[in-house]
Design an enzyme around this catalytic site. Sequence first.
Site, PDB file in Angstrom:
ATOM      1  N   ASP A   8      -1.877  -4.949  -5.539  1.00 32.85           N
ATOM      2  CA  ASP A   8      -1.043  -4.259  -6.515  1.00 32.85           C
ATOM      3  C   ASP A   8      -1.757  -4.410  -7.856  1.00 32.85           C
ATOM      4  O   ASP A   8      -1.643  -5.442  -8.507  1.00 32.85           O
ATOM      5  CB  ASP A   8       0.356  -4.876  -6.572  1.00 32.85           C
ATOM      6  N   GLU A  67      -2.473   0.146  -4.014  1.00 33.58           N
ATOM      7  CA  GLU A  67      -1.521   1.145  -4.505  1.00 33.58           C
ATOM      8  C   GLU A  67      -2.245   2.138  -5.408  1.00 33.58           C
ATOM      9  O   GLU A  67      -3.090   1.761  -6.217  1.00 33.58           O
ATOM     10  CB  GLU A  67      -0.397   0.465  -5.275  1.00 33.58           C
ATOM     11  N   ASP A 139       4.740  -9.067  -8.454  1.00 36.52           N
ATOM     12  CA  ASP A 139       3.439  -8.447  -8.216  1.00 36.52           C
ATOM     13  C   ASP A 139       2.859  -8.849  -6.858  1.00 36.52           C
ATOM     14  O   ASP A 139       2.228  -8.046  -6.182  1.00 36.52           O
ATOM     15  CB  ASP A 139       2.465  -8.802  -9.347  1.00 36.52           C
TER      16      ASP A 139
END
Length: 171
Positions: A8, A67, A139
Amino acid sequence: MSLILGIDPGSRITGYGLVLVERGQPRHIDNGVIQARADNFVNRIGEIHAGLAEVIAHYKPDQCAIEEVFVNKNVSSAIKLGQARGAAIVAATSVNLPVAEYTATHIKQSVVGTGRATKDQVQQMIKMILGLPEIPLSDAADALAVAVCHSHASNALMRVGANSVRRGRFR
């Protein structure tokens, strides 16, 4: 059996999560965050790259998933996020690690069942799916969600591929 590194990306905090997939089931290996503390943005990007390179060297994952960037209203933030993503991708590809990309909506859909899930819902589902004793940091949970999403996508592709081979579609 496959070890997947989920990432992420963030320009200040980058989450990472590792899951081992055995017989289609993801199992938690590790998760954490890389906090880029430098005042200079360029140096923060270097810290992200170095931190992920260290994680990759230590765990030697088979696959990586990250992502994709979502551009909302703040173009400057999106550009910085894109640069952090680039540092993460280079850390993976420099050791020939294949990288898959997923949208936030796809990740949430895969893990929670709806593409509009909140961060709290993602954290709760990751805790349940991976049988964690506590909820991971936001996160890190997002990074684990990326890895779990990739495990689901990989399993689906393997099933389709296996079925297609049995039916004689691929020769």
